[in-house]
Motif scaffolding. Structure first.
Motif, PDB file in Angstrom:
ATOM      1  N   PRO A 105      -2.479 -15.435   1.159  1.00  0.00           N
ATOM      2  CA  PRO A 105      -3.234 -14.800   2.240  1.00  0.00           C
ATOM      3  C   PRO A 105      -4.604 -15.451   2.397  1.00  0.00           C
ATOM      4  N   VAL A 106      -5.215 -15.295   3.566  1.00  0.00           N
ATOM      5  CA  VAL A 106      -6.534 -15.904   3.769  1.00  0.00           C
ATOM      6  C   VAL A 106      -7.597 -15.208   2.925  1.00  0.00           C
ATOM      7  N   ALA A 107      -7.363 -13.947   2.584  1.00  0.00           N
ATOM      8  CA  ALA A 107      -8.251 -13.183   1.710  1.00  0.00           C
ATOM      9  C   ALA A 107      -7.477 -11.964   1.244  1.00  0.00           C
ATOM     10  N   THR A 108      -7.967 -11.314   0.191  1.00  0.00           N
ATOM     11  CA  THR A 108      -7.244 -10.187  -0.394  1.00  0.00           C
ATOM     12  C   THR A 108      -8.000  -8.866  -0.320  1.00  0.00           C
ATOM     13  N   ARG A 109      -9.227  -8.880   0.187  1.00  0.00           N
ATOM     14  CA  ARG A 109     -10.003  -7.655   0.336  1.00  0.00           C
ATOM     15  C   ARG A 109     -10.414  -7.485   1.787  1.00  0.00           C
ATOM     16  N   LEU A 110     -10.538  -6.240   2.211  1.00  0.00           N
ATOM     17  CA  LEU A 110     -10.811  -5.963   3.608  1.00  0.00           C
ATOM     18  C   LEU A 110     -12.166  -6.512   4.037  1.00  0.00           C
ATOM     19  N   ALA A 152       0.177  -3.726  -4.950  1.00  0.00           N
ATOM     20  CA  ALA A 152      -0.121  -4.131  -3.578  1.00  0.00           C
ATOM     21  C   ALA A 152       1.040  -4.909  -2.989  1.00  0.00           C
ATOM     22  N   SER A 153       1.086  -4.935  -1.672  1.00  0.00           N
ATOM     23  CA  SER A 153       2.011  -5.807  -0.957  1.00  0.00           C
ATOM     24  C   SER A 153       1.337  -7.169  -0.816  1.00  0.00           C
ATOM     25  N   PHE A 154       1.541  -8.033  -1.801  1.00  0.00           N
ATOM     26  CA  PHE A 154       0.784  -9.268  -1.881  1.00  0.00           C
ATOM     27  C   PHE A 154       1.126 -10.288  -0.807  1.00  0.00           C
ATOM     28  N   LEU A 202       9.238  -3.383  -5.629  1.00  0.00           N
ATOM     29  CA  LEU A 202       9.368  -3.360  -4.171  1.00  0.00           C
ATOM     30  C   LEU A 202       8.226  -2.534  -3.600  1.00  0.00           C
ATOM     31  N   VAL A 203       7.353  -3.182  -2.842  1.00  0.00           N
ATOM     32  CA  VAL A 203       6.281  -2.482  -2.137  1.00  0.00           C
ATOM     33  C   VAL A 203       6.619  -2.516  -0.650  1.00  0.00           C
ATOM     34  N   THR A 204       6.687  -1.351  -0.048  1.00  0.00           N
ATOM     35  CA  THR A 204       7.073  -1.214   1.350  1.00  0.00           C
ATOM     36  C   THR A 204       5.919  -0.626   2.147  1.00  0.00           C
ATOM     37  N   CYS A 205       5.612  -1.256   3.269  1.00  0.00           N
ATOM     38  CA  CYS A 205       4.580  -0.759   4.176  1.00  0.00           C
ATOM     39  C   CYS A 205       5.216  -0.345   5.492  1.00  0.00           C
ATOM     40  N   LEU A 206       4.921   0.848   5.943  1.00  0.00           N
ATOM     41  CA  LEU A 206       5.296   1.296   7.283  1.00  0.00           C
ATOM     42  C   LEU A 206       4.044   1.248   8.147  1.00  0.00           C
ATOM     43  N   ILE A 207       4.122   0.484   9.222  1.00  0.00           N
ATOM     44  CA  ILE A 207       2.964   0.233  10.073  1.00  0.00           C
ATOM     45  C   ILE A 207       3.249   0.756  11.470  1.00  0.00           C
ATOM     46  N   ASP A 208       2.380   1.611  11.980  1.00  0.00           N
ATOM     47  CA  ASP A 208       2.491   2.119  13.347  1.00  0.00           C
ATOM     48  C   ASP A 208       1.641   1.262  14.280  1.00  0.00           C
ATOM     49  N   THR A 209       2.050   1.176  15.543  1.00  0.00           N
ATOM     50  CA  THR A 209       1.294   0.416  16.532  1.00  0.00           C
ATOM     51  C   THR A 209       0.813   1.317  17.654  1.00  0.00           C
ATOM     52  N   ALA A 210      -0.131   0.814  18.420  1.00  0.00           N
ATOM     53  CA  ALA A 210      -0.701   1.586  19.524  1.00  0.00           C
ATOM     54  C   ALA A 210       0.332   1.893  20.591  1.00  0.00           C
ATOM     55  N   GLN A 211       1.342   1.027  20.737  1.00  0.00           N
ATOM     56  CA  GLN A 211       2.395   1.234  21.735  1.00  0.00           C
ATOM     57  C   GLN A 211       3.547   2.080  21.200  1.00  0.00           C
ATOM     58  N   GLY A 212       3.390   2.674  20.014  1.00  0.00           N
ATOM     59  CA  GLY A 212       4.402   3.576  19.484  1.00  0.00           C
ATOM     60  C   GLY A 212       5.522   2.903  18.734  1.00  0.00           C
ATOM     61  N   ARG A 213       5.361   1.643  18.382  1.00  0.00           N
ATOM     62  CA  ARG A 213       6.379   0.934  17.615  1.00  0.00           C
ATOM     63  C   ARG A 213       6.128   1.122  16.119  1.00  0.00           C
ATOM     64  N   VAL A 214       7.146   0.793  15.329  1.00  0.00           N
ATOM     65  CA  VAL A 214       7.050   0.885  13.878  1.00  0.00           C
ATOM     66  C   VAL A 214       7.524  -0.432  13.276  1.00  0.00           C
ATOM     67  N   ILE A 215       6.745  -0.952  12.333  1.00  0.00           N
ATOM     68  CA  ILE A 215       7.110  -2.155  11.593  1.00  0.00           C
ATOM     69  C   ILE A 215       7.256  -1.784  10.128  1.00  0.00           C
ATOM     70  N   ARG A 216       8.349  -2.214   9.538  1.00  0.00           N
ATOM     71  CA  ARG A 216       8.538  -2.051   8.091  1.00  0.00           C
ATOM     72  C   ARG A 216       8.389  -3.417   7.441  1.00  0.00           C
ATOM     73  N   ALA A 217       7.436  -3.557   6.535  1.00  0.00           N
ATOM     74  CA  ALA A 217       7.173  -4.823   5.857  1.00  0.00           C
ATOM     75  C   ALA A 217       7.370  -4.641   4.360  1.00  0.00           C
ATOM     76  N   GLU A 218       8.133  -5.545   3.729  1.00  0.00           N
ATOM     77  CA  GLU A 218       8.484  -5.391   2.325  1.00  0.00           C
ATOM     78  C   GLU A 218       8.074  -6.621   1.511  1.00  0.00           C
ATOM     79  N   HIS A 219       7.818  -6.378   0.235  1.00  0.00           N
ATOM     80  CA  HIS A 219       7.504  -7.462  -0.702  1.00  0.00           C
ATOM     81  C   HIS A 219       8.197  -7.185  -2.023  1.00  0.00           C
ATOM     82  N   ASP A 220       8.994  -8.154  -2.495  1.00  0.00           N
ATOM     83  CA  ASP A 220       9.664  -8.027  -3.787  1.00  0.00           C
ATOM     84  C   ASP A 220       9.957  -9.423  -4.318  1.00  0.00           C
ATOM     85  N   VAL A 221       9.274  -9.795  -5.404  1.00  0.00           N
ATOM     86  CA  VAL A 221       9.545 -11.085  -6.051  1.00  0.00           C
ATOM     87  C   VAL A 221      10.000 -10.881  -7.492  1.00  0.00           C
TER      88      VAL A 221
END
Length: 477
Positions: free
Chosen positions: A165-170, A249-251, A309-328
């Motif tokens: 990632p370009v950085a790891t902290r907000l 974290a979801s690295f 397995l770290v799973t992120c559920l992300i909501d969008t302004a247009q009402g969509r949902v993205i599921r993003a997963e990380h498992d190594v």
């Protein structure tokens, strides 16, 4: 054969230093309270600071590339940069002199001019980024150094491409956005998977309306890295395994998240608004170590805390949902998942034996009977112009099925023609934000946390990104 849908995706939118401490760049040191506060605030711009949206590169007759970090990734990508018409690798840098010499030797074997060899100290990269013969700094060091090195390149007046990632902290992500806006230089995530052939075809299908109104997507990074994580040579100083001892974290979900975000026009008509994360118990690495790693190995002094397995559920302004997963950390076939669904159909990549290893698709009105169809004819029809133009060159010059070279060729072309980047600092920050946001959500028991608007409101305006129109690479003088 595939048919074009009358529904247009666009119409549906509507209007830390090398050798420095990990604490300086890590995510584990932020307390839940600090992370929670950081997620809700949008810092204002300083006087004179302005957006980098649609800001074009100055025209470069030749793009001079400096490479920082010459492990497996950096050394291979150095050869790719040198193969792109109109690009030259002018300097290579690593704290290990043998890697610098090896990479320079490889470029000479390719028939290229020997680059300057920058090494000798932990801050050697500062000498590379300040060189007068470098236009683009490409950073392929361990994660803990990305932020500081990327910022240093911007402050030195260079455009910069940073591996994930370009950085790891907000606060670091915001600082890179602000530094890019102040210096008027672009910072881009080296998201090669956004240039994957299937991913770009999926993007075109979505924007041409084949999925109808897109409602959800699923992407991630599922890769059994256990043997490499415990290798004493693959990840220098075991840097990647050690991240699993520092935070939950979801690295590294960006490889799957970014193509889904592009297909949904994130930052180009939609934006991610909240994220909530879950994590399984951290069992995979310890189990592998118990079965395959000798008791004398230094890893036996480590405690792994990142969920398998770290799973992120992300909501969008247009009402969509993205599921993003990380498992190594689990035994499983490689997958970036790459699934997109809407009111008129679904695409699933990495479908395994059911489709001979290729993607599969189910679209109305073409399909029925609850039967998946082969994606191949759709990819042939919706193949992105970049793959049509340089697909053969990509296969000969780049790793990961050619998408590395497509990323490099396109970046050089944009700089040589004076166009705006396909992937800008706002995309880069948004795609990497699930790293710290997952920490914040998990610290709060999986509660939703606010997703920053790095564009500060510009996200609502549709604009071109990876869905570019065909254009030419300028001839090399």
């Amino acid at each position: 054969m595939p048919k074009n849908s009358p529904v247009s995706r666009r119409s549906l939118l509507g209007g830390a230093l090398a050798g420095g401490t990990l604490a300086a760049a890590g995510i584990g040191s932020a307390s839940p309270a600090e992370a929670s506060v950081a997620t809700s605030a949008t810092p204002g711009r300083r006087p004179g600071q302005k957006t980098m949206v649609d800001v074009a590169f100055d025209v470069h007759g030749t793009v001079r590339v400096g490479v920082v970090g010459l492990g497996n990734r950096g050394s291979g990508m150095s050869q790719g940069w040198a193969a792109v018409p109109g690009a030259v690798v002018t300097a290579v840098c690593d704290v290990r002199a043998d890697r610098v010499k090896r990479t320079a030797d490889q470029l000479v074997v390719q028939g290229k001019t020997r680059p300057a060899e920058v090494t000798g100290s932990t801050d050697a990269f500062t000498r590379l980024v300040t060189r007068d013969d470098v236009d683009l700094v490409y950073i392929a060091t361990p994660w803990e150094f990305h932020y500081a090195q990327g910022k240093a390149a911007l402050l030195a007046g260079k455009h910069v491409m940073v591996e994930l990632p370009v950085a790891t902290r907000l606060e670091e992500l915001w600082d890179l956005v602000n530094t890019s806006e102040r210096t008027r230089r672009h910072l881009m995530l080296a998201e090669n998977c956004s240039y994957g052939r299937n991913e770009l075809a999926m993007l075109k299908m979505a924007h041409d309306g084949l999925f109808g109104d897109v409602t959800n997507g699923h992407g991630g990074y599922l890769h059994d890295l256990r043997s490499l994580l415990f290798s004493d040579t693959y990840y220098t100083d075991s840097w990647r395994r050690l991240w699993h001892t520092r935070s939950t974290a979801s690295f590294y979900a960006m490889h799957g998240l970014a193509p889904i975000a592009a297909a949904m026009d994130i930052n180009r008509g939609d934006r991610m608004t909240t994220l909530r994360a879950t994590a399984t118990e951290p069992k995979g690495l310890a189990d592998y170590r118990a079965r395959f790693v000798d008791r004398s190995h230094p890893s036996w002094n480590e405690t792994y805390i990142n969920g398998d397995l770290v799973t992120c559920l992300i909501d969008t302004a247009q009402g969509r949902v993205i599921r993003a997963e990380h498992d190594v950390s689990s035994p499983r076939p490689y997958s970036r998942i790459n699934t997109l669904a809407g009111t008129r159909g679904t695409f699933e990549d990495y479908a395994g034996a059911t489709s001979g290893g290729a993607g599969r698709v189910y679209l109305e009105p073409d399909h029925g009977g609850h039967t998946w169809r082969d994606f191949a004819p759709y990819r042939a029809e919706f193949d992105h112009w970049l793959w049509k133009k340089i697909g053969d060159d990509a296969a000969n010059n780049g790793g990961h099925g050619g998408m590395d070279y497509v990323l490099q060729w396109r970046t050089v072309q944009l700089m040589r023609t004076g166009a705006a980047p396909d992937i800008d600092v706002y995309d880069s920050a948004a795609w990497c934000a699930p790293v710290p946001l997952s920490v914040a959500s998990l610290a709060a028991g999986g509660s939703p946390v606010d997703f920053p608007d790095f564009t500060r409101g510009t996200w609502a305006k549709p604009r071109t990104g990876l869905d570019s129109r065909a254009s030419e690479m300028p001839p090399v003088a």
